[in-house]
Design a protein around this motif. Structure first.
Motif, short mmCIF file in Angstrom:
data_model
loop_
_atom_site.label_atom_id
_atom_site.label_comp_id
_atom_site.label_asym_id
_atom_site.label_seq_id
_atom_site.Cartn_x
_atom_site.Cartn_y
_atom_site.Cartn_z
N GLY A 108 0.82 -1.21 0.00
CA GLY A 108 0.00 0.00 0.00
C GLY A 108 0.85 1.26 0.00
O GLY A 108 0.61 2.19 -0.77
N LEU A 109 1.88 1.26 0.85
CA LEU A 109 2.76 2.42 0.90
C LEU A 109 3.48 2.62 -0.43
O LEU A 109 3.62 3.74 -0.92
CB LEU A 109 3.78 2.28 2.03
N ALA A 110 3.94 1.52 -1.00
CA ALA A 110 4.65 1.61 -2.28
C ALA A 110 3.74 2.21 -3.35
O ALA A 110 4.15 3.07 -4.13
CB ALA A 110 5.16 0.23 -2.72
N LEU A 111 2.49 1.78 -3.37
CA LEU A 111 1.55 2.32 -4.36
C LEU A 111 1.25 3.79 -4.08
O LEU A 111 1.17 4.61 -5.00
CB LEU A 111 0.25 1.50 -4.36
N ALA A 112 1.12 4.12 -2.79
CA ALA A 112 0.83 5.51 -2.42
C ALA A 112 1.98 6.43 -2.82
O ALA A 112 1.77 7.58 -3.20
CB ALA A 112 0.58 5.61 -0.92
N LYS A 113 3.19 5.92 -2.75
CA LYS A 113 4.36 6.74 -3.07
C LYS A 113 4.71 6.74 -4.55
O LYS A 113 5.52 7.53 -5.01
CB LYS A 113 5.58 6.21 -2.29
N TYR A 114 4.14 5.80 -5.28
CA TYR A 114 4.49 5.63 -6.68
C TYR A 114 4.18 6.91 -7.46
O TYR A 114 3.04 7.39 -7.47
CB TYR A 114 3.70 4.46 -7.25
N THR A 115 5.18 7.46 -8.11
CA THR A 115 5.01 8.77 -8.75
C THR A 115 4.47 8.65 -10.17
O THR A 115 4.02 9.63 -10.76
CB THR A 115 6.35 9.52 -8.79
N GLY A 116 4.51 7.45 -10.72
CA GLY A 116 4.11 7.30 -12.12
C GLY A 116 2.61 7.40 -12.37
O GLY A 116 2.18 7.52 -13.51
N PHE A 117 1.80 7.34 -11.31
CA PHE A 117 0.36 7.28 -11.52
C PHE A 117 -0.27 8.58 -12.03
O PHE A 117 -1.18 8.55 -12.84
CB PHE A 117 -0.36 6.86 -10.24
N ASN A 118 0.23 9.70 -11.55
CA ASN A 118 -0.39 10.97 -11.94
C ASN A 118 -0.46 11.14 -13.45
O ASN A 118 -1.47 11.54 -14.01
CB ASN A 118 0.37 12.15 -11.35
N LYS A 119 0.65 10.80 -14.08
CA LYS A 119 0.73 10.92 -15.52
C LYS A 119 -0.31 10.05 -16.24
O LYS A 119 -0.68 10.30 -17.38
CB LYS A 119 2.14 10.48 -15.95
N TYR A 120 -0.76 9.01 -15.55
CA TYR A 120 -1.71 8.08 -16.16
C TYR A 120 -3.13 8.28 -15.63
O TYR A 120 -3.99 7.42 -15.76
CB TYR A 120 -1.25 6.64 -15.97
N GLY A 121 -3.35 9.43 -15.01
CA GLY A 121 -4.72 9.78 -14.64
C GLY A 121 -5.23 9.19 -13.34
O GLY A 121 -6.43 9.22 -13.08
N LEU A 122 -4.33 8.65 -12.52
CA LEU A 122 -4.79 8.10 -11.25
C LEU A 122 -4.33 8.99 -10.10
O LEU A 122 -3.15 9.31 -10.00
CB LEU A 122 -4.25 6.68 -11.05
N ASP A 123 -5.26 9.37 -9.26
CA ASP A 123 -4.94 10.21 -8.11
C ASP A 123 -5.43 9.52 -6.84
O ASP A 123 -6.63 9.46 -6.57
CB ASP A 123 -5.63 11.58 -8.28
N ILE A 124 -4.49 8.96 -6.09
CA ILE A 124 -4.85 8.30 -4.84
C ILE A 124 -5.03 9.39 -3.78
O ILE A 124 -4.11 10.15 -3.50
CB ILE A 124 -3.78 7.28 -4.41
N ILE A 125 -6.23 9.46 -3.25
CA ILE A 125 -6.62 10.56 -2.35
C ILE A 125 -6.30 10.25 -0.89
O ILE A 125 -5.87 11.11 -0.14
CB ILE A 125 -8.16 10.79 -2.46
N ALA A 126 -6.54 9.02 -0.50
CA ALA A 126 -6.37 8.67 0.91
C ALA A 126 -6.20 7.17 1.07
O ALA A 126 -6.54 6.40 0.17
CB ALA A 126 -7.59 9.13 1.71
N LEU A 127 -5.64 6.78 2.24
CA LEU A 127 -5.46 5.36 2.54
C LEU A 127 -6.35 4.97 3.71
O LEU A 127 -6.73 5.82 4.54
CB LEU A 127 -4.00 5.07 2.91
N PHE A 128 -6.63 3.69 3.80
CA PHE A 128 -7.44 3.17 4.90
C PHE A 128 -6.78 1.92 5.46
O PHE A 128 -6.23 1.11 4.71
CB PHE A 128 -8.86 2.84 4.43
N ASP A 129 -6.81 1.80 6.78
CA ASP A 129 -6.20 0.63 7.43
C ASP A 129 -6.92 0.41 8.76
O ASP A 129 -7.80 1.18 9.14
CB ASP A 129 -4.70 0.87 7.64
#
Lengths: 209, 209
Positions: free
Chosen positions: B94-115
């Motif tokens: 989850g942290l790795a995905l949250a930190k992944y910088t490549g998503f913005n360019k592909y239209g994905l914006d992770i807003i928040a995490l849940f645990d």
DNA sequence: TAGATTGTTAATCGATTAACAATC
DNA sequence: TAGATTGTTAATCGATTAACAATC
């Protein structure tokens, strides 16, 4: 000699394996092709064709014995034979991959990590030590490693791929968001997870339209 | 109304995008189909067919203008339009995905995490806050979230998927190593990275045989 | 103009689906 | 036996490849 399977068939087999495992672990002795088909949203004839392609067979009226079928898939996909790999990059993605518990079942054994950050060298992640990248080539030879996983942010990935190839690596699994290029006898899988998201997102649009 | 593309074509488009971006950023004004084909190991006619399918066209003798083609792909794949998503699971993946910088360019914006781990609640990862899962449904409604990413170890994934569906989610991107099941109007992508490894590993075997 | 590359039509190939026979 | 499911052959469908025309 195994006859060569088509790409689509090969890609479906691990998905069948997952379903068969789930059924087996739930204590179900048999699984029918229609059930596999429903779970994976493929045609049931397709499922039987694929199963025939790996020379397994079920019992008319009953289905496929989960234990036997599971064992057959393990043998065919060579899952029991652990393949050693090195992982380059001890960032968040590298750590996540190192800690991922699902790989052992699929025949992947990550032996060690490599990074350049001096603070990380010597640490252990899930019992795998982090070494400095300068030790990479030597350790590849020593331990006869054929597979390397690249999990660094991007710019450096091509350099690391080249280093890996020069060290004698035969296959590269690349998680960096670039398309790495290596000599054609080297096997590369560019795991572009952002691209996978795009496909999901296009499906959402289709559903709306 | 866009005409529907075939699955294989759709899967190739993000790969073209990556190559075109690389060329554009390198300052190259044009790219030829044979170059794209070589980089991705597909047929050059295929490349032109795919490009024709998204109603773009190049210039005979010159190729495809990287800037224009990049913009066309961005528009077609709807990359500029950020899609908000919630991420369930603040473990290493989850942290790795949250930190992944490549998503913005592909239209994905992770807003928040849940645990569920009380030690993690309230922390921020890459500017995204971690909330307790009990707040999930409420926040989905409030923020009109349509996409959820599941990144928890397995057993709980189906429950979380069901929770997500009950909260009004329309699409699920599942990284847990199980095949989650949801009503058929919900879009699911089961991202089985271990399965992807199996395919790589089979290719290695083929090369030997 | 000649040559190179795109664009498109036709041919091929292979995967999927349908139909049905075999079997328990 | 009847019914259900596997296994297989034939038909269809669609994707890929080849050939070539169009164009700058």
């Amino acid at each position: 000699m195994k006859k060569k399977l088509s790409g689509p068939t090969l890609r479906r087999l691990p998905r069948y394996y997952r379903i068969v495992c789930e059924h087996f672990e739930r204590g179900e002795e048999y699984i029918r092709s229609v059930e596999i088909a429903r779970r994976l949203d493929v045609d049931e004839t397709q499922v039987r064709k694929d199963i025939a392609a790996i020379n397994y067979s079920g019992k008319p009226k009953i289905g496929f014995n989960t234990k036997e079928f599971k064992a057959h898939l393990e043998s065919f996909l060579d899952l029991s034979n652990a393949k050693k790999a090195f992982l380059i990059g001890a960032g968040s993605l590298g750590l996540a991959l190192a800690k991922y518990t699902g790989f052992n079942k699929y025949g992947l054994d990550i032996i060690a990590l490599f990074d350049v950050d001096p603070h990380k060298i010597g640490l252990k992640i899930a019992e795998k030590e982090i070494f400095h990248i300068s030790e990479f080539t030597e350790k590849v030879c020593e331990q006869d490693i054929k597979i390397v996983i690249i999990a660094i942010p991007g710019e450096e990935a091509q350099k690391m791929a080249t280093l890996a190839v020069n060290s004698g690596i035969k296959a590269i699994w690349n998680f960096a968001p670039i398309n790495i290029e290596v000599p054609k006898e080297i096997i590369v899988a560019n795991q572009d997870i952002a691209a996978d998201f795009v496909i999901l997102s296009m499906k959402i649009d289709e559903n709306k339209g």
